[in-house]
Design a protein around this motif. Structure first.
Motif, PDB file in Angstrom:
ATOM      1  N   ALA A 271       9.195   4.467   2.139  1.00 48.95           N
ATOM      2  CA  ALA A 271       8.228   3.396   2.395  1.00 48.95           C
ATOM      3  C   ALA A 271       8.662   2.138   1.654  1.00 48.95           C
ATOM      4  CB  ALA A 271       6.851   3.830   1.912  1.00 48.95           C
ATOM      5  N   THR A 272       8.041   1.009   2.030  1.00 50.38           N
ATOM      6  CA  THR A 272       8.336  -0.241   1.332  1.00 50.38           C
ATOM      7  C   THR A 272       7.061  -0.933   0.851  1.00 50.38           C
ATOM      8  OG1 THR A 272       8.422  -1.286   3.513  1.00 50.38           O
ATOM      9  CG2 THR A 272      10.530  -0.699   2.508  1.00 50.38           C
TER      10      THR A 272
ATOM     11  N   VAL B  71       7.068   7.558  -0.972  1.00 44.82           N
ATOM     12  CA  VAL B  71       6.003   6.553  -1.022  1.00 44.82           C
ATOM     13  C   VAL B  71       6.249   5.599  -2.186  1.00 44.82           C
ATOM     14  CG1 VAL B  71       4.287   8.027   0.111  1.00 44.82           C
ATOM     15  CG2 VAL B  71       4.455   8.050  -2.385  1.00 44.82           C
ATOM     16  N   GLY B  72       5.990   4.305  -1.939  1.00 45.59           N
ATOM     17  CA  GLY B  72       6.210   3.343  -3.011  1.00 45.59           C
ATOM     18  C   GLY B  72       6.233   1.926  -2.484  1.00 45.59           C
TER      19      GLY B  72
ATOM     20  N   LEU C 171      -1.523   0.891  -6.817  1.00 44.63           N
ATOM     21  CA  LEU C 171      -0.697   1.849  -7.569  1.00 44.63           C
ATOM     22  C   LEU C 171      -1.353   3.220  -7.722  1.00 44.63           C
ATOM     23  CD1 LEU C 171       0.946  -0.673 -10.027  1.00 44.63           C
ATOM     24  CD2 LEU C 171       2.103   0.647  -8.250  1.00 44.63           C
ATOM     25  N   PRO C 172      -2.626   3.288  -8.127  1.00 41.18           N
ATOM     26  CA  PRO C 172      -3.249   4.624  -8.164  1.00 41.18           C
ATOM     27  C   PRO C 172      -3.319   5.276  -6.785  1.00 41.18           C
ATOM     28  CG  PRO C 172      -4.830   2.915  -8.817  1.00 41.18           C
ATOM     29  CD  PRO C 172      -3.492   2.259  -8.708  1.00 41.18           C
TER      30      PRO C 172
ATOM     31  N   GLU D  45      10.857   3.177  -1.480  1.00 43.71           N
ATOM     32  CA  GLU D  45      11.882   2.764  -2.372  1.00 43.71           C
ATOM     33  C   GLU D  45      11.365   1.688  -3.283  1.00 43.71           C
ATOM     34  OE1 GLU D  45      14.615   1.189   0.922  1.00 43.71           O
ATOM     35  OE2 GLU D  45      15.375   0.093  -0.818  1.00 43.71           O
ATOM     36  N   ILE D  46      11.759   1.796  -4.535  1.00 43.79           N
ATOM     37  CA  ILE D  46      11.278   0.904  -5.578  1.00 43.79           C
ATOM     38  C   ILE D  46      12.504   0.281  -6.247  1.00 43.79           C
ATOM     39  CG2 ILE D  46       9.195   2.293  -5.907  1.00 43.79           C
ATOM     40  CD1 ILE D  46      10.456   3.478  -8.435  1.00 43.79           C
ATOM     41  N   GLY D  47      12.296  -0.749  -7.036  1.00 39.86           N
ATOM     42  CA  GLY D  47      13.459  -1.336  -7.705  1.00 39.86           C
ATOM     43  C   GLY D  47      13.265  -2.815  -7.945  1.00 39.86           C
ATOM     44  N   LEU D  48      14.401  -3.523  -7.962  1.00 42.57           N
ATOM     45  CA  LEU D  48      14.391  -4.968  -8.213  1.00 42.57           C
ATOM     46  C   LEU D  48      15.277  -5.653  -7.184  1.00 42.57           C
ATOM     47  CD1 LEU D  48      14.899  -4.979 -12.124  1.00 42.57           C
ATOM     48  CD2 LEU D  48      12.729  -5.206 -10.872  1.00 42.57           C
TER      49      LEU D  48
END
Ligand code: ZN
Length: 258
Positions: free
Chosen positions: A37-38, A60-61, A75-76, A92-95
């Motif tokens: 997810a994005t 998921v994220g 977030l919760p 996917e998470i990140g910077l």
């Protein structure tokens, strides 16, 4: 049989042909696909999508380029979704310091909170990095806790030194179809990393619909094209493609508990 660890199959252009795309993937030997997810909204949609297709698993994220509609209350809810059936990862998470304007401070705080969700839920993370290597490595190291934070640096774009650091922490790294493109500065670095990294630290991914391997460059990527990337990586390592597929599939099954 092998696994595409990263395919955005929830995009409308793909969804409308999902049955054909999945059947071509099966014909190509793919038996599991992770759909990252994005955003909060796509996390909900993907958790639903993977219930309909046996071979699909969800991540998921909230992605760093999707913070326009971000709200702390999501977030919760992501943490709750993470407990649903067939959710294999936080991602996917990140910077991302490429697409302007970006808000470094917000990106860093959303990433950090999602790394903590991963540690609380016991799920691995799928990490995105674009022009943000230094901050990403610093944050992952500061949240790292042996055995508690694990995951994949997808579409790896840092150097050999960072690749070694990721592997030392037990993370896996992966390259997309762009490793099959005509050599340039970026591919030479990727070649170097592939040659110096054991298959037991690698995963395979397409990043569908982006970055299709040669000979499909310029087309919409899909999981059935994964073998071209696998062939290139095996060739660079001087090993049989079947051996690369066997080891990386085992890695994916272990990391994502597939
Ligand atoms: Zn992606």
């Amino acid at each position: 049989m092998f696994i595409d660890t990263h395919a955005h199959l929830n995009y409308p252009d793909i969804l409308k042909n999902i049955d054909e795309i999945l059947s071509r993937a099966i014909d190509a030997g793919i038996d599991a696909i992770i759909v990252p997810a994005t955003s909060y909204q796509t996390s909900i949609e993907i958790v639903e999508l993977v219930q309909k297709h046996k071979m699909l698993f969800a991540a998921v994220g909230i992605h760093p380029t999707e913070l326009k509609d971000f709200d702390e209350a999501q977030l919760p809810k992501i943490e709750e979704l993470a407990k649903e059936n067939k959710v294999a990862a936080i991602g996917e998470i990140g910077l991302d310091y490429y697409w302007e304007p970006y808000d470094k401070e917000l990106e860093i705080s959303v990433l950090t909170e999602q790394l903590q969700i991963a540690k609380r839920t016991g799920l691995p993370v799928i990490l995105h990095n674009r022009r943000s290597t230094e901050d990403l490595m610093r944050i992952v190291k500061s949240e790292y806790d042996v055995g508690k934070l694990k995951g994949q640096f997808h579409s790896f774009s840092a150097g050999l030194k960072e690749a070694k650091e990721c592997i030392d922490m037990g993370f896996y790294i992966s390259f997309t179809g762009n490793i099959t493109y005509k050599p340039n500065e970026g591919t030479y670095t990727a070649y170097d990393i592939v040659r110096n990294t054991g298959a037991e630290h690698l995963l395979l991914e397409t990043d569908t619909p982006y970055l299709p391997p040669v000979p499909y460059r310029g087309k919409q990527n899909e999981p059935s094209y994964l073998k071209y990337t696998a062939e290139k990586i095996a060739e660079l390592k001087g090993i049989e493609v079947d051996e690369l597929i066997r080891v990386t599939t085992e890695n994916a099954r272990k990391l994502y508990k597939l």
